[in-house]
Scaffold this motif. Sequence first.
Motif, PDB file in Angstrom:
ATOM      1  N   ALA A  26      93.084   0.715  95.093  1.00 21.27           N
ATOM      2  CA  ALA A  26      94.545   0.681  94.946  1.00 21.27           C
ATOM      3  C   ALA A  26      94.943   0.300  93.525  1.00 21.27           C
ATOM      4  O   ALA A  26      95.993   0.703  93.041  1.00 21.27           O
ATOM      5  N   LEU A  27      94.076  -0.497  92.856  1.00 19.79           N
ATOM      6  CA  LEU A  27      94.367  -0.841  91.460  1.00 19.79           C
ATOM      7  C   LEU A  27      94.444   0.409  90.597  1.00 19.79           C
ATOM      8  O   LEU A  27      95.150   0.448  89.596  1.00 19.79           O
ATOM      9  N   GLY A  28      93.707   1.463  91.020  1.00 18.83           N
ATOM     10  CA  GLY A  28      93.665   2.697  90.244  1.00 18.83           C
ATOM     11  C   GLY A  28      95.034   3.276  89.965  1.00 18.83           C
ATOM     12  O   GLY A  28      95.260   3.888  88.917  1.00 18.83           O
ATOM     13  N   VAL A  29      95.977   3.109  90.907  1.00 21.67           N
ATOM     14  CA  VAL A  29      97.311   3.654  90.684  1.00 21.67           C
ATOM     15  C   VAL A  29      98.265   2.624  90.098  1.00 21.67           C
ATOM     16  O   VAL A  29      99.362   2.954  89.689  1.00 21.67           O
ATOM     17  N   LEU A  30      97.842   1.358  90.064  1.00 22.96           N
ATOM     18  CA  LEU A  30      98.702   0.325  89.484  1.00 22.96           C
ATOM     19  C   LEU A  30      98.452   0.206  87.985  1.00 22.96           C
ATOM     20  O   LEU A  30      99.367   0.087  87.180  1.00 22.96           O
ATOM     21  N   ILE A  31      97.154   0.244  87.623  1.00 23.61           N
ATOM     22  CA  ILE A  31      96.781   0.142  86.218  1.00 23.61           C
ATOM     23  C   ILE A  31      96.781   1.549  85.621  1.00 23.61           C
ATOM     24  O   ILE A  31      96.229   2.459  86.204  1.00 23.61           O
ATOM     25  N   PRO A  32      97.430   1.741  84.475  1.00 25.08           N
ATOM     26  CA  PRO A  32      97.503   3.093  83.906  1.00 25.08           C
ATOM     27  C   PRO A  32      96.128   3.629  83.533  1.00 25.08           C
ATOM     28  O   PRO A  32      95.244   2.810  83.248  1.00 25.08           O
TER      29      PRO A  32
END
Lengths: 196, 437
Positions: free
Chosen positions: B150-156
């Motif tokens: 999910a971090l993949g879509v939060l962090i650019p």
Amino acid sequence: MAEERSITKGEKIERDVGIMRNDEILQSKIWRTVLHWTDMINTRVGRIGAYLLIPLGSIIFFEVILRYVFHSPTIWAWDLSVQIYAAILMLVGGFTLLHKGHVSVDVFLMSLHPRKRALLNMINATFCFISTVVLISYGSIVAWESFEMGERMSTVWEPIFWPVKMTIPLGGFLLLIQGVANFVRDFATFRAEGSK
Amino acid sequence: MDLWIVSLIIGFALLLILVIGVPITFGLTGLSVVLLLIFRDADALYLIIAATLKQMSTDIFIAVPLFILMATILQFSGVAGDLYESMHKWVGPVKGGLASGTVVICTIIAAISGVAATATTTMGLIALPEMHKRGYYMPIVLGAIAGGGALGVLIPPSVLMIIVGGYSGVSVGKLFIGGILPGILVSLSWVIYITIRCAIRKMEGPALPEEERGTLWEKIVSLRALVLPFLVIALVLGEIYGGICTPTEAASFGVFGALVCAAVNRKLRWSNMSQALITAARITGMVMWLVIGGGCYSVLISSTGVGAFVSNVLTGLPTGPSGVVLIMLGVVFVMGMFIDPVAISMICIPIFMPAILRLGIDPLWSMLLFTICVIVGYITPPFGINLFYMKGVAPEETTMMDIYRGAVPYALLMVIVLVFCFKFPSLLIWLPNTMIK
């Protein structure tokens, strides 16, 4: 990935096409052939869409290099990438539907008995038909008007606009045939499950 | 007709479509067609074509297929495996180290990938069996890897942010940079959680036995795994931060960087590449057709006057602007448990955006909050999509219940970070407003 290479090309296409190979329940040979061809068309067209990603990425990449390293940007790169992008979108729609890749909330659907699930799928397909019919009919009108006017994009390069607009009915058509194919399969499942 | 009734009809129709499982793109388009015919006339259907055309020629959306391709190339590039090797040597000796190290790797992968599946599927295949073998308590690990994705879509870079930005009119570059700080906070809070938990219950995250720990020299050599990912991060984000390139152009450099990674690791073969292209095409079809459906639906919302009506209602609420934002986040959070994140953005933004603008709420701040809240939906039971990716790669005896139990603490920590960002807006908007003028 090793086994990937050992598969021959023929088998690979066979595998791609055979994604929904539960066609044995279909009685009619004509329909089976039609379904086979529909899957084949969308597999091939989807593959073209996938390979178009290569020119899309390359054009944008080299445009940046030209601009910053050689200080000579082209006037056509951006317009061309918009056109390729539009084509990709429309070409992969049917392919995604073939792989049942369009997102839905399928909790309720999955909890149903296969026969009822097939029935509900057939009902849900109406939405696909409504959308694609509008995309095809109104899309064609818009594209035809653009063609007759010789409409051009309002950029420096001014490419003709109708090919982009033409992709809308094309994308609608690819979705529609795949939608019909899925509908026929659901109908066959519905009948087969009913006679058990 | 009374707008109350129109809004209710649209709301109920939408709910029905979602419940009976119509593919959301056709649901949104089909609903728009039918309701435009009822409330307007046949000529209004030209709006559908106009909306489709708009999504097809919005510059920023060209970045979407490219970032997706970048992610599918990275998936076979072997970068994740090398990162794991290095992490294993460095933090393996610490209790719970492999799990928190996995979170750190997911954070690094997040900075080179824009989709939520990359970290979950790659680390699920690499890190999960290792930790399983060493007797880690499975729910901790399952949650860490599902959350790490999910971090993949939060962090650019982030495909979701491109869509939110392109759809709401907020600068994608600013959204990207605004995602960095909350991303790091989330990742940090997870590492702290794992460390504390494993310190208390020593059995849940055993340290590596003495003989498996590497020497200092081995550790230092293994750090070369970091070189390639950081090169790609510099290539993609550096360009956006520096204002040299648009996100779309940076995406093409990202694809190039991913290809270099794969080539250096000797994984660049046509069979891999062709598979990556085809997967990217399929994901593009899924995401962008949702956006097309969303475009048609937003025409319906604006042309029937429902958008203005809802924004009137929300403006009239006695709760004030921050109360309205809270209501929106609550709605999004609940939807996130059941519906795909991109679909939520498509459904909610046309309704929320007029109200946000009328109330004078900062669009950047509210859209970042919105994005974080949507992203929590990737890991909230029962239908967070990452939980199902996890099920796909987990050992066979793993039940859905294990994954749920694992994911809940991570989701809660994300919500806490969200609350912090709500309370202290500068956490979100200071960095983007300083870096991009």
